[in-house]
Design a protein around this motif. Sequence first.
Motif, PDB file in Angstrom:
ATOM      1  N   PHE A 131       0.814  -1.215   0.000  1.00 46.63           N
ATOM      2  CA  PHE A 131       0.000   0.000   0.000  1.00 46.63           C
ATOM      3  C   PHE A 131       0.846   1.262   0.000  1.00 46.63           C
ATOM      4  N   CYS A 132       1.796   1.374   0.922  1.00 41.77           N
ATOM      5  CA  CYS A 132       2.671   2.550   0.943  1.00 41.77           C
ATOM      6  C   CYS A 132       3.854   2.320   1.877  1.00 41.77           C
ATOM      7  N   GLY A 133       4.909   3.075   1.657  1.00 45.17           N
ATOM      8  CA  GLY A 133       6.147   2.897   2.393  1.00 45.17           C
ATOM      9  C   GLY A 133       6.038   3.144   3.882  1.00 45.17           C
ATOM     10  N   GLN A 134       5.168   4.063   4.302  1.00 43.27           N
ATOM     11  CA  GLN A 134       5.122   4.373   5.720  1.00 43.27           C
ATOM     12  C   GLN A 134       4.460   3.271   6.553  1.00 43.27           C
ATOM     13  N   TYR A 135       3.968   2.231   5.884  1.00 43.02           N
ATOM     14  CA  TYR A 135       3.418   1.081   6.602  1.00 43.02           C
ATOM     15  C   TYR A 135       4.433  -0.053   6.748  1.00 43.02           C
ATOM     16  N   TYR A 136       5.669   0.168   6.319  1.00 43.85           N
ATOM     17  CA  TYR A 136       6.660  -0.912   6.338  1.00 43.85           C
ATOM     18  C   TYR A 136       6.899  -1.472   7.743  1.00 43.85           C
ATOM     19  N   GLU A 137       6.947  -0.595   8.739  1.00 42.65           N
ATOM     20  CA  GLU A 137       7.192  -1.053  10.108  1.00 42.65           C
ATOM     21  C   GLU A 137       6.084  -2.005  10.560  1.00 42.65           C
ATOM     22  N   ARG A 138       4.842  -1.631  10.286  1.00 39.14           N
ATOM     23  CA  ARG A 138       3.713  -2.500  10.650  1.00 39.14           C
ATOM     24  C   ARG A 138       3.757  -3.804   9.871  1.00 39.14           C
ATOM     25  N   ALA A 139       4.144  -3.712   8.601  1.00 34.99           N
ATOM     26  CA  ALA A 139       4.235  -4.923   7.768  1.00 34.99           C
ATOM     27  C   ALA A 139       5.263  -5.887   8.353  1.00 34.99           C
ATOM     28  N   LYS A 140       6.370  -5.328   8.799  1.00 33.72           N
ATOM     29  CA  LYS A 140       7.426  -6.163   9.391  1.00 33.72           C
ATOM     30  C   LYS A 140       6.880  -6.944  10.586  1.00 33.72           C
ATOM     31  N   GLY A 141       6.136  -6.268  11.452  1.00 36.12           N
ATOM     32  CA  GLY A 141       5.553  -6.934  12.612  1.00 36.12           C
ATOM     33  C   GLY A 141       4.601  -8.047  12.211  1.00 36.12           C
ATOM     34  N   CYS A 142       3.808  -7.814  11.172  1.00 33.13           N
ATOM     35  CA  CYS A 142       2.869  -8.837  10.700  1.00 33.13           C
ATOM     36  C   CYS A 142       3.603 -10.066  10.161  1.00 33.13           C
ATOM     37  N   PHE A 143       4.645  -9.840   9.367  1.00 36.03           N
ATOM     38  CA  PHE A 143       5.399 -10.966   8.818  1.00 36.03           C
ATOM     39  C   PHE A 143       6.107 -11.752   9.919  1.00 36.03           C
ATOM     40  N   GLU A 144       6.594 -11.050  10.923  1.00 42.61           N
ATOM     41  CA  GLU A 144       7.252 -11.740  12.043  1.00 42.61           C
ATOM     42  C   GLU A 144       6.267 -12.672  12.753  1.00 42.61           C
ATOM     43  N   GLU A 145       5.038 -12.195  12.939  1.00 42.65           N
ATOM     44  CA  GLU A 145       4.007 -13.033  13.559  1.00 42.65           C
ATOM     45  C   GLU A 145       3.629 -14.195  12.647  1.00 42.65           C
ATOM     46  N   ALA A 146       3.564 -13.934  11.338  1.00 42.09           N
ATOM     47  CA  ALA A 146       3.215 -14.991  10.376  1.00 42.09           C
ATOM     48  C   ALA A 146       4.259 -16.099  10.384  1.00 42.09           C
ATOM     49  N   VAL A 147       5.532 -15.699  10.406  1.00 40.96           N
ATOM     50  CA  VAL A 147       6.627 -16.672  10.415  1.00 40.96           C
ATOM     51  C   VAL A 147       6.647 -17.442  11.733  1.00 40.96           C
ATOM     52  N   LYS A 148       6.295 -16.761  12.812  1.00 37.32           N
ATOM     53  CA  LYS A 148       6.248 -17.433  14.121  1.00 37.32           C
ATOM     54  C   LYS A 148       5.220 -18.568  14.089  1.00 37.32           C
ATOM     55  N   GLY A 149       4.067 -18.320  13.418  1.00 35.08           N
ATOM     56  CA  GLY A 149       3.020 -19.332  13.356  1.00 35.08           C
ATOM     57  C   GLY A 149       3.271 -20.415  12.331  1.00 35.08           C
ATOM     58  N   ASN A 150       4.071 -20.093  11.304  1.00 34.86           N
ATOM     59  CA  ASN A 150       4.360 -21.067  10.235  1.00 34.86           C
ATOM     60  C   ASN A 150       5.788 -20.814   9.746  1.00 34.86           C
ATOM     61  N   PRO A 151       6.787 -21.299  10.495  1.00 37.65           N
ATOM     62  CA  PRO A 151       8.192 -20.925  10.274  1.00 37.65           C
ATOM     63  C   PRO A 151       8.749 -21.221   8.884  1.00 37.65           C
ATOM     64  N   ASP A 152       8.224 -22.218   8.207  1.00 45.32           N
ATOM     65  CA  ASP A 152       8.806 -22.602   6.912  1.00 45.32           C
ATOM     66  C   ASP A 152       7.983 -22.157   5.710  1.00 45.32           C
ATOM     67  N   ASP A 153       7.026 -21.272   5.924  1.00 42.78           N
ATOM     68  CA  ASP A 153       6.215 -20.793   4.801  1.00 42.78           C
ATOM     69  C   ASP A 153       7.062 -19.885   3.899  1.00 42.78           C
ATOM     70  N   PRO A 154       7.223 -20.227   2.623  1.00 45.84           N
ATOM     71  CA  PRO A 154       8.071 -19.427   1.719  1.00 45.84           C
ATOM     72  C   PRO A 154       7.583 -17.992   1.547  1.00 45.84           C
ATOM     73  N   GLU A 155       6.243 -17.824   1.459  1.00 48.69           N
ATOM     74  CA  GLU A 155       5.690 -16.493   1.226  1.00 48.69           C
ATOM     75  C   GLU A 155       5.950 -15.546   2.391  1.00 48.69           C
ATOM     76  N   TRP A 156       5.751 -16.021   3.604  1.00 40.24           N
ATOM     77  CA  TRP A 156       5.916 -15.143   4.760  1.00 40.24           C
ATOM     78  C   TRP A 156       7.401 -14.843   4.997  1.00 40.24           C
ATOM     79  N   ASN A 157       8.270 -15.820   4.777  1.00 49.92           N
ATOM     80  CA  ASN A 157       9.710 -15.573   4.902  1.00 49.92           C
ATOM     81  C   ASN A 157      10.201 -14.591   3.844  1.00 49.92           C
ATOM     82  N   THR A 158       9.670 -14.728   2.640  1.00 43.11           N
ATOM     83  CA  THR A 158      10.028 -13.794   1.566  1.00 43.11           C
ATOM     84  C   THR A 158       9.547 -12.389   1.893  1.00 43.11           C
ATOM     85  N   GLY A 159       8.322 -12.285   2.411  1.00 39.02           N
ATOM     86  CA  GLY A 159       7.788 -10.977   2.790  1.00 39.02           C
ATOM     87  C   GLY A 159       8.617 -10.316   3.872  1.00 39.02           C
TER      88      GLY A 159
END
Length: 473
Positions: A148-176
């Motif tokens: 959506f926009c660059g100023q949301y990157y910090e929030r996006a990072k937090g979301c991906f960290e939670e996603a990876v925590k729930g599914n550590p080997d998911d290629p999409e979330w690790n790539t994100g």
Amino acid sequence: MSKSKPTLKSHLEELKCHFTWGLQEKDADIEELEERLKIQLEYLNKNLKVRVYSMLAYVNHLKNDYTEAIVNLQKAEAILTESKVLETDIKYLLTFSNYAWLHYYLNDSESSQLYIDKINAIYTQSKGLEDLVQSETNGEQGWALMKFCGQYYERAKGCFEEAVKGNPDDPEWNTGLATVVCRLEEFRGRNCPAFKSVSFQLLERAVKLNPKDSVIKVLLALKLQELKRQEEAMKHIKDALELTPDLPYVLRYVAKFYRRAGKFEETIRVLKKAVSITPNSGFLHHQLGLCYRQMIIQRKRTGKANYRGQDTQEIKDLTEKAIFHFEMALEMKKTFLHAHFDLADMYVRSNQYQKAEETYKKATELITTPEHEKQQAHLQYGKFLENSKKSEDEAVEQYKEGLRIPDQNTHRQECEMCLRRIANQRLARNSRDTSALALLGFISKENQDKSNALNNDSSNDEYLSKLFDLKLK
């Protein structure tokens, strides 16, 4: 019988989708975002298009185009159906949630409730898999925020960290996660060494989990290039080009790789190929402008830039090309802040000072830029006014505007340093210079540093006025 509208709204607000993730229209250039998403639909893998169609539907909603929004969700649903994904699969959560919201806005409560029931059926079917479901919604939110926009990157990072925590080997979330951390490293003037220490490991892991993703390969190549591991970097560049020789997102990073290596002819060849595929990409035109400007700098450094004090025809041609592509970048993406700075810089280099000033002024007037970018715009404009226009008073006003923005970063610090330097220079000429003392008072006031303010010359009336104002506050 369908539920009443207030009850329906409360159910909708519990859904995890674009309508509940705080994607604010004011924070993005919606026209540019829509164009970017449409380009992605031409080149992305079919399964990844589901995410793009769902987001495009939300953008259509922001433009009040509900007919097109429904069409885009139907396209997302069709891909899932073709891929034989069951309706009770968590992959349907995002699409069904957006459907529910769109039908609500269309005053079709019955259809909206129907999709809520489908979503509830997915949650029922997924009992015992709560971590996986949570990972899915967090990952999709991460991608939505990042796109959506660059100023949301910090929030996006937090979301991906939670996603990876729930599914550590998911290629999409690790790539994100790897992608957004790379973007945050030096995002818009913020130097983040902490991210640099982890981005390499994240990129390596993402490539290992997703070896067919050519975009993440070139991002790893750029990181290896920074680490002076040229041979490994080049291997990933070649691998990426073999996988997707015509993918614009790969070509843009390959061009960046060549430009950093000083291979300008290769850079221009790759960028022109990318532009021929996606002619409306402001990013690509900006990269071409950077390349031509770097060529100018190189020529001048090697003494090939002038003859008897005059620019050679080659330098003039390169200057015209740089200006053309920076102008094109801004035509494609009017909110592209750094393209404003780069275009203004080229105008200064070619003695077009009025155009330079107009461009800097436009940069300070952009309404979608976050606070730290506004500071940078005032800082850059101030430097132009001070150094090129030789208007110190006007420069001071810009530096003051930058300092008034409370966001703490290097741009604000530099605005303060410029103001202190000017004040000290004036005091060196006249120790009772009222404008200089007022500037020091202004700095102290903005920094809420009353103790430092009180240590200055108290015999100056204007400065005392500043101090009195500070005491009242």
